[in-house]
Design a protein around this motif. Structure first.
Motif, PDB file in Angstrom:
ATOM      1  N   GLU A  99      42.893  26.454  35.712  1.00 26.33           N
ATOM      2  CA  GLU A  99      41.689  27.273  35.538  1.00 26.33           C
ATOM      3  C   GLU A  99      40.763  26.761  34.440  1.00 26.33           C
ATOM      4  O   GLU A  99      39.564  26.981  34.516  1.00 26.33           O
ATOM      5  N   SER A 104      48.055  44.912  33.891  1.00 28.78           N
ATOM      6  CA  SER A 104      46.665  44.466  33.875  1.00 28.78           C
ATOM      7  C   SER A 104      46.160  44.394  32.447  1.00 28.78           C
ATOM      8  O   SER A 104      46.105  45.414  31.765  1.00 28.78           O
ATOM      9  N   THR A 146      40.942  45.810  36.878  1.00 30.04           N
ATOM     10  CA  THR A 146      40.954  44.896  38.020  1.00 30.04           C
ATOM     11  C   THR A 146      40.858  45.682  39.337  1.00 30.04           C
ATOM     12  O   THR A 146      41.698  46.539  39.618  1.00 30.04           O
ATOM     13  N   SER A 171      48.846  38.308  35.211  1.00 30.03           N
ATOM     14  CA  SER A 171      49.615  39.557  35.139  1.00 30.03           C
ATOM     15  C   SER A 171      50.676  39.601  36.240  1.00 30.03           C
ATOM     16  O   SER A 171      51.740  40.198  36.068  1.00 30.03           O
TER      17      SER A 171
HETATM   18  C1  F6R Z   1      44.172  33.922  34.143  1.00 32.40           C
HETATM   19  C2  F6R Z   1      43.795  35.308  34.128  1.00 32.40           C
HETATM   20  C3  F6R Z   1      43.724  36.034  35.409  1.00 32.40           C
HETATM   21  C4  F6R Z   1      44.034  37.522  35.209  1.00 32.40           C
HETATM   22  C5  F6R Z   1      43.803  38.298  36.513  1.00 32.40           C
HETATM   23  C6  F6R Z   1      44.209  39.750  36.374  1.00 32.40           C
HETATM   24  O1  F6R Z   1      44.226  33.378  32.864  1.00 32.40           O
HETATM   25  O2  F6R Z   1      43.504  35.856  33.089  1.00 32.40           O
HETATM   26  O3  F6R Z   1      44.551  35.470  36.371  1.00 32.40           O
HETATM   27  O4  F6R Z   1      45.360  37.649  34.796  1.00 32.40           O
HETATM   28  O5  F6R Z   1      42.466  38.216  36.863  1.00 32.40           O
HETATM   29  O6  F6R Z   1      43.527  40.368  35.348  1.00 32.40           O
HETATM   30  P1  F6R Z   1      44.082  41.656  34.636  1.00 32.40           P
HETATM   31  O7  F6R Z   1      45.322  41.291  33.917  1.00 32.40           O
HETATM   32  O8  F6R Z   1      42.979  42.075  33.722  1.00 32.40           O
HETATM   33  O9  F6R Z   1      44.344  42.664  35.722  1.00 32.40           O
END
Ligand code: F6R
Length: 593
Positions: A477, A344, A349, A301
């Motif tokens: 990852e 997000s 998160t 994100s």
């Molecule tokens: C990588 C991935 C993570 C999320 C990060 C934020 O593929 O999915 O890097 O992007 O943990 O998560 P969100 O977008 O749910 O806040």
């Protein structure tokens, strides 16, 4: 990360708890457990490893009026049976499951130990159980006890609690970690995510922060931190967007990559009605008035935020981009009238929730761009843009990333009434479909060839570099190959020292402004023996480039060519025999800081 389920009333307890935990497993976990009544006694079954293992270990049939379950992603203490949830208070009067992190648990633990309490696990959760048990001793009702416990706890928690003396109710408490109740006919359900509930009922109540729920088989009562009753409101969740069907695909990641095209097209329909953009006019007004846009995000994100900030700057609106866990401790706010955009996928998160608290204290307006309706961030923001990308199950985010970028392209274009964005996004979709049809097998062959590489580098400039960052994250990852994204011009300032004979380098060239500089960079790495694969747009291509794609509007790199990197990472992980959808150490929804 951790997942919670719970049920009370006329329902197959084992089925709901086990199947519910299975639907939450995409969030990542290392141990699992359930608690239920057997002859009116609380029984606990836990295991390190999968929910299927827990299913085998637990009794074939569980006929219990009440039950709770948990998948744990270790934070305090290693993954082992003792540290798994459900946990119990010292005298076993309280049994609970907990998501979140209690920041002052050591202080509380010390106080309780001075009163003679003993602890068996290394968890902060066991401290909550004994604190509830101890507070009940003063003769307070459970409601007042939970109020007082919540006042003592610092940090984040969502707990589902069974009290030995009142097995007719489940109790919930919540702060900064999601939990919801599904209202059924003769039963009620609890979960930390709507996915397990939606199969049973669409009547879902999202608890707000600092609320307490007391749930029987027929009733749900909600209270705020002052123990005042709260009027119940149902959230509106769309079942089709919560489907976790593989639809014949071998992995969710592959399915989700191949959904990108539809997701982008759907966003165009959602925010452009054929004549005009349909974003909330209040949001547009606030964005027009803002003199600085502050983007905050984590991981993928954050990478989408980098592109979003470029879109704003292109419209001559200042924009900064920050990693949430950095901004939370070193907040920087420029401009007289700043506006914050939080990106997000999950909307849960923890690092972003921390930022949201700070932003709210400062009275700055916020927009959340998320895939999760009803999530903590969505509910706390002034405005939200829903990606409607459907549930993203694979830990590696793909369709949500492209959707974030597409939503921001539409939003920034709407600011200037630039309708051509819809045509551009359709162009990008055509490229995506071409990559699916023509390039997938070549990308699989390349992944097979490079799967044992120790390092791999992605090179690009501008929009291509933003996308290289995401390509590199995706590869590391799920395939565990070390990789880095390097802006072409930065090579000579250090990273070129890493280039040796046969080091794989994947280069993206889609911008005429930097194409010739990128070609020079290719010569530089080739001179050091690098094994180079160029992805270029038709007008900038050379005969021996690895993939040549039709020209497209360069600002949409992160959408048009994203599948190239996503397929490559997917096939590299597959070739190495890894669990593509659940890479080691990672969780889908990162609910701890
Ligand atoms: C990588 C991935 C993570 C999320 C990060 C934020 O593929 O999915 O890097 O992007 O943990 O998560 P969100 O977008 O749910 O806040």
């Amino acid at each position: 990360m951790c997942g919670i389920v719970g049920c009370i009333g006329k329902i197959n307890t084992k089925k709901y708890l086990i199947e519910g935990l299975k639907t939450l497993d995409y969030r990542g976990y290392d141990s699992a457990g359930i608690a239920y009544l057997n002859n009116n006694q609380v029984e606990i079954c836990k295991t390190v490893g999968s929910v299927s293992l827990l299913e085998e270990k637990s009794p074939k049939e569980i006929t219990s009026f009440i039950g709770i379950g948990h998948t744990r992603w270790a934070t305090h203490g290693v993954p082992c049976d003792i540290n798994s949830h459900p946990v119990q208070s010292m005298n076993k009067t309280i049994t609970l499951v907990h998501n979140g992190v209690i920041e002052n648990f050591m202080e509380i633990k010390k106080e309780l130990m001075e009163k003679g309490y003993k602890f068996t696990s290394a968890t902060d959760s066991e401290v909550i159980a004994s604190l509830i048990e101890d507070t009940l001793k003063s003769g307070k009702s459970m409601l007042k006890t939970l109020q007082s416990v919540m006042k003592k706890l610092e940090g984040s928690f969502a707990c589902s609690i069974i009290w030995e003396e009142d097995k007719k109710h489940l109790y919930l408490i919540k702060r900064s970690s999601p939990i919801m109740v599904g209202v059924g006919d003769g039963f009620n359900l609890v979960a930390s995510d709507a996915v397990p509930i939606i199969e049973y009922t669409k009547k879902i109540i999202d608890l707000d922060d600092d609320q307490i729920a007391i749930i029987s088989d027929k009733e749900v009562n909600l209270y705020d931190i002052h123990v005042r009753p709260v009027i119940i409101k149902y959230s509106d969740k769309e079942p089709s967007l919560l489907s976790r069907d593989l639809n014949g695909y071998p992995h969710f990641m592959l399915k989700e990559i191949e959904e990108i095209e539809n997701v982008v097209r759907r966003l165009c329909l959602n925010f452009f009605n054929g004549e005009e953009f349909t974003f909330d006019p209040h949001l547009m007004k606030d964005l027009h008035a803002a003199d600085n846009i502050i983007f905050i995000g984590c991981g993928t994100s954050y990478h989408a935020s980098l592109v979003g900030a470029r879109f704003f700057r292109k419209q001559e609106i200042d924009a900064d981009v920050f990693i949430a866990s950095e901004w939370a401790y070193y907040p920087q706010i420029s401009g007289k009238n700043p506006f914050v955009i939080l990106l997000s996928q999950s909307g849960e998160t923890a690092d972003l929730i921390h930022c949201m608290r700070i932003i709210k204290e400062k009275g700055i307006k916020t927009l959340v761009v998320t895939n999760t309706k009803g999530s903590t961030l969505e509910r706390n923001a002034d405005y939200s843009i829903l990606l409607n990308a459907g549930l993203e199950v694979s830990v590696a985010s793909t369709k949500a990333y492209s959707a974030q970028v597409a939503a921001l392209a539409l939003l920034t274009s709407a600011l200037k009434d630039r309708k051509k964005v819809v045509v551009d996004l359709n162009e990008a979709c055509k490229i995506i479909s071409q990559i699916r049809v023509r390039e997938k097998s070549r990308l699989q062959a390349l992944a097979n060839k490079l799967k044992d590489s120790e390092h791999l580098f992605f090179l690009g400039r501008g929009y291509d570099h933003d996308f290289c960052l995401e390509a590199s994250l995706k590869l590391k990852e799920i395939s565990y190959i070390h990789s880095e994204a390097i802006p072409g011009g930065e090579l000579k300032h250090g990273p070129i020292a890493l280039i040796a004979q046969d080091t794989p380098v994947i280069v993206f060239i889609s911008d005429p402004n930097t194409a010739s500089s990128m070609r020079n960079n290719i010569q530089e790495v080739k001179a050091r023996g690098a094994d180079v694969y160029v992805v270029a747009t038709h007008s900038l291509s050379k005969e021996d480039d690895f993939i040549i794609i039709p020209d497209y509007p360069i600002y949409l790199s992160s959408i048009a060519i994203a599948p190239i990197a996503f397929y490559f990472a997917y096939y590299a992980s597959l070739a190495k025999g890894y669990n593509v959808d659940k890479p080691r150490n990672l969780a889908k929804s990162v609910t701890v800081e």
